[in-house]
Scaffold this active site. Structure first.
Site, mmCIF file in Angstrom:
data_model
loop_
_atom_site.group_PDB
_atom_site.id
_atom_site.type_symbol
_atom_site.label_atom_id
_atom_site.label_comp_id
_atom_site.label_asym_id
_atom_site.label_seq_id
_atom_site.Cartn_x
_atom_site.Cartn_y
_atom_site.Cartn_z
ATOM 1 N N PHE A 136 -7.910 9.703 -7.838
ATOM 2 C CA PHE A 136 -8.415 10.080 -6.513
ATOM 3 C C PHE A 136 -8.046 9.010 -5.496
ATOM 4 O O PHE A 136 -8.191 7.810 -5.749
ATOM 5 C CB PHE A 136 -9.932 10.259 -6.529
ATOM 6 C CG PHE A 136 -10.491 10.657 -5.188
ATOM 7 C CD1 PHE A 136 -10.317 11.946 -4.719
ATOM 8 C CD2 PHE A 136 -11.160 9.741 -4.386
ATOM 9 C CE1 PHE A 136 -10.798 12.318 -3.469
ATOM 10 C CE2 PHE A 136 -11.649 10.098 -3.141
ATOM 11 C CZ PHE A 136 -11.471 11.389 -2.681
ATOM 12 N N TRP A 137 -7.571 9.474 -4.333
ATOM 13 C CA TRP A 137 -7.256 8.600 -3.201
ATOM 14 C C TRP A 137 -7.814 9.271 -1.953
ATOM 15 O O TRP A 137 -7.359 10.339 -1.562
ATOM 16 C CB TRP A 137 -5.748 8.411 -3.091
ATOM 17 C CG TRP A 137 -5.292 7.477 -2.026
ATOM 18 C CD1 TRP A 137 -5.966 6.394 -1.522
ATOM 19 C CD2 TRP A 137 -4.045 7.530 -1.324
ATOM 20 N NE1 TRP A 137 -5.220 5.763 -0.561
ATOM 21 C CE2 TRP A 137 -4.035 6.438 -0.425
ATOM 22 C CE3 TRP A 137 -2.929 8.379 -1.385
ATOM 23 C CZ2 TRP A 137 -2.962 6.179 0.424
ATOM 24 C CZ3 TRP A 137 -1.866 8.115 -0.546
ATOM 25 C CH2 TRP A 137 -1.880 7.030 0.342
ATOM 26 N N ARG A 191 -20.702 -13.495 -14.502
ATOM 27 C CA ARG A 191 -20.496 -14.503 -13.464
ATOM 28 C C ARG A 191 -21.699 -15.426 -13.414
ATOM 29 O O ARG A 191 -22.727 -15.156 -14.049
ATOM 30 C CB ARG A 191 -20.295 -13.840 -12.097
ATOM 31 C CG ARG A 191 -21.526 -13.046 -11.652
ATOM 32 C CD ARG A 191 -21.210 -12.135 -10.500
ATOM 33 N NE ARG A 191 -20.320 -11.071 -10.911
ATOM 34 C CZ ARG A 191 -19.474 -10.461 -10.089
ATOM 35 N NH1 ARG A 191 -19.401 -10.826 -8.821
ATOM 36 N NH2 ARG A 191 -18.704 -9.489 -10.527
ATOM 37 N N ARG A 239 -18.599 -7.582 -14.037
ATOM 38 C CA ARG A 239 -18.072 -8.749 -14.738
ATOM 39 C C ARG A 239 -19.147 -9.830 -14.821
ATOM 40 O O ARG A 239 -19.970 -9.974 -13.919
ATOM 41 C CB ARG A 239 -16.844 -9.309 -14.007
ATOM 42 C CG ARG A 239 -15.611 -8.440 -14.097
ATOM 43 C CD ARG A 239 -14.439 -9.101 -13.391
ATOM 44 N NE ARG A 239 -14.669 -9.211 -11.946
ATOM 45 C CZ ARG A 239 -13.865 -9.881 -11.118
ATOM 46 N NH1 ARG A 239 -12.804 -10.516 -11.590
ATOM 47 N NH2 ARG A 239 -14.123 -9.922 -9.822
ATOM 48 N N TYR A 250 -9.851 5.517 -9.332
ATOM 49 C CA TYR A 250 -9.601 5.401 -7.900
ATOM 50 C C TYR A 250 -9.132 3.999 -7.513
ATOM 51 O O TYR A 250 -8.928 3.704 -6.329
ATOM 52 C CB TYR A 250 -10.855 5.784 -7.102
ATOM 53 C CG TYR A 250 -12.022 4.835 -7.265
ATOM 54 C CD1 TYR A 250 -12.231 3.802 -6.353
ATOM 55 C CD2 TYR A 250 -12.915 4.972 -8.319
ATOM 56 C CE1 TYR A 250 -13.293 2.931 -6.500
ATOM 57 C CE2 TYR A 250 -13.978 4.107 -8.471
ATOM 58 C CZ TYR A 250 -14.159 3.088 -7.555
ATOM 59 O OH TYR A 250 -15.221 2.212 -7.703
ATOM 60 N N VAL A 296 -17.369 0.613 -2.922
ATOM 61 C CA VAL A 296 -17.508 1.969 -3.455
ATOM 62 C C VAL A 296 -18.632 2.017 -4.473
ATOM 63 O O VAL A 296 -19.463 2.934 -4.464
ATOM 64 C CB VAL A 296 -16.190 2.457 -4.082
ATOM 65 C CG1 VAL A 296 -16.400 3.790 -4.804
ATOM 66 C CG2 VAL A 296 -15.109 2.609 -3.023
ATOM 67 N N ASN A 341 -15.203 3.440 1.988
ATOM 68 C CA ASN A 341 -15.892 3.336 0.696
ATOM 69 C C ASN A 341 -16.968 4.402 0.491
ATOM 70 O O ASN A 341 -16.995 5.047 -0.565
ATOM 71 C CB ASN A 341 -16.478 1.931 0.526
ATOM 72 C CG ASN A 341 -15.401 0.874 0.367
ATOM 73 O OD1 ASN A 341 -14.311 1.158 -0.114
ATOM 74 N ND2 ASN A 341 -15.701 -0.347 0.779
ATOM 75 N N TYR A 387 0.841 -1.194 0.000
ATOM 76 C CA TYR A 387 0.000 0.000 0.000
ATOM 77 C C TYR A 387 0.878 1.246 0.000
ATOM 78 O O TYR A 387 2.053 1.210 0.378
ATOM 79 C CB TYR A 387 -0.913 -0.012 1.229
ATOM 80 C CG TYR A 387 -2.124 0.878 1.113
ATOM 81 C CD1 TYR A 387 -3.052 0.707 0.093
ATOM 82 C CD2 TYR A 387 -2.354 1.892 2.038
ATOM 83 C CE1 TYR A 387 -4.165 1.517 -0.007
ATOM 84 C CE2 TYR A 387 -3.467 2.704 1.948
ATOM 85 C CZ TYR A 387 -4.366 2.515 0.919
ATOM 86 O OH TYR A 387 -5.472 3.325 0.820
#
Length: 350
Positions: free
Chosen positions: A284-285, A192, A190, A259, A170, A141, A68
């Site tokens: 963005f963080w 599934r 996705r 993000y 998020v 989030n 991180y």
């Protein structure tokens, strides 16, 4: 910085607690240990907090792994998010008192523990009349979603946004906050096995359109825009081909905010999108945003948390489906948190 970690000695004035400690970086199941730790009584500007609950987020895993962008000094207690109740305050603390619920606004504090001592300015009060799971998961989030919808485009009721990773924490928060603002959402997921149930779950949260990555690439996408305007804002947490496809559908002069990068693939931007569509690309963080605002406008952080808690109280922002496990069962929680397509948030109960 987590202020309560005392691993080897217990002074007379210290208090006993337990926490998930790692002394080196690595895979969480290999390096995390549930240990007795010692915390001190709070100093003048500190607060002792009994933790109630703390979730396991991808950023928590990355921090333990050492990958991180922000890493606490080792040894450290894991966890960046959670909710606790104030049990003791230093003599100069003025914004909270014993019995208040609080959440951390700084990263790397170490929330996977029964008790800890934090600085007053690293905490924000939250109401105690909202669900524990909602309070425990409000500060990462939902805060990210709130800022994504607030800071990059001036969105009005009837406007459209598009996002990938829509079933993430998020993504689900984006759907709900956007719905409360009257903003239409196009949500990419996705493919599934349980796609139909996922689509229904996102629609129950307020999603207007849910499509797969494959559908995003098809010419039939133009039919969708007969019923809603092209999006002014695209939110990217995947990267790779998904990013390129979302850009194709962005309105002239629109903005794409990245993000996250779940695919570990780069963001690829066609030259035509920059020249002929004048799109803007941003990153963005939320950790950096909070760090900057803590120094310049802390009230903006407080207002954001207050707004989100109000949405939770009114039932307009529900936490993601979760499995709550006692702290002692952390191994199972960690394993499930890293299982693909298992969308239930793992929350440790202290």
């Amino acid at each position: 910085m987590w202020l309560g970690l005392r691993l080897f000695h217990r002074p007379f004035s210290s208090l006993a607690a337990r926490g998930l400690v790692y002394e080196k970086h690595g895979e969480p199941l290999q390096v995390l240990r549930l240990k007795n730790v010692n915390i001190t009584h709070p100093a003048d500007n500190e607060v002792r907090v009994k933790m109630l609950a703390a979730p396991i987020n991808p950023s928590d895993i990355n921090m333990v792994q050492g990958t991180y962008a922000l890493l606490p000094q080792l040894p450290a207690v894991g966890g960046n998010e959670g909710v606790g109740v104030v049990v003791e305050i230093g003599r100069h603390v003025s914004s909270m008192r014993p019995g208040d619920w609080v959440v951390p606004v700084d990263a790397g504090l170490g929330t996977w523990c029964t008790e800890a001592v934090f600085s007053e300015d690293s905490l924000v009060r939250v109401p105690s009349d909202i669900p524990v799971a909602g309070a425990a998961t409000v500060s990462v989030n939902p805060c990210t979603a709130y800022r994504l919808l607030s800071d990059f485009e001036t969105l009005r009721p009837g406007d459209t946004i598009i996002q990938n990773a829509s079933n993430s924490g998020v993504g689900q928060a984006v759907i709900q906050i956007a719905t409360s603002l009257g903003i239409t959402t196009i949500n990419v997921v996705r493919d599934r096995e349980d796609l139909s149930s996922l689509i229904q779950r996102l629609r129950d949260l307020g999603a207007d359109h849910v499509i797969t990555e494959e559908q995003l690439r098809k010419p039939e996408m133009k039919d969708l825009f007969k019923n809603c305007p092209r999006p002014r804002l695209a939110l990217n947490c995947v990267g790779g081909k998904s990013t390129t496809e979302m850009l194709r559908h962005l309105d002239y002069g629109g903005t794409m905010v990245t993000y996250g990068g779940m695919s570990k693939q780069p963001v690829t931007v066609p030259v035509s999108a920059l020249i002929f569509k004048n799109v803007k690309l941003c990153g963005f963080w939320v950790t950096q945003w909070k760090k900057e605002r803590a120094q310049t406008d802390r009230e903006e952080i407080v207002k954001m948390i207050r707004d989100l808690c109000d949405l939770i109280r009114r039932g307009k922002l529900v936490p993601p489906p979760s499995t709550q496990r006692p702290l002692e069962d952390f191994s199972r929680a960690l394993q499930d948190s890293q299982t693909p397509f298992l969308s239930r948030k793992q929350i440790l109960i202290m």
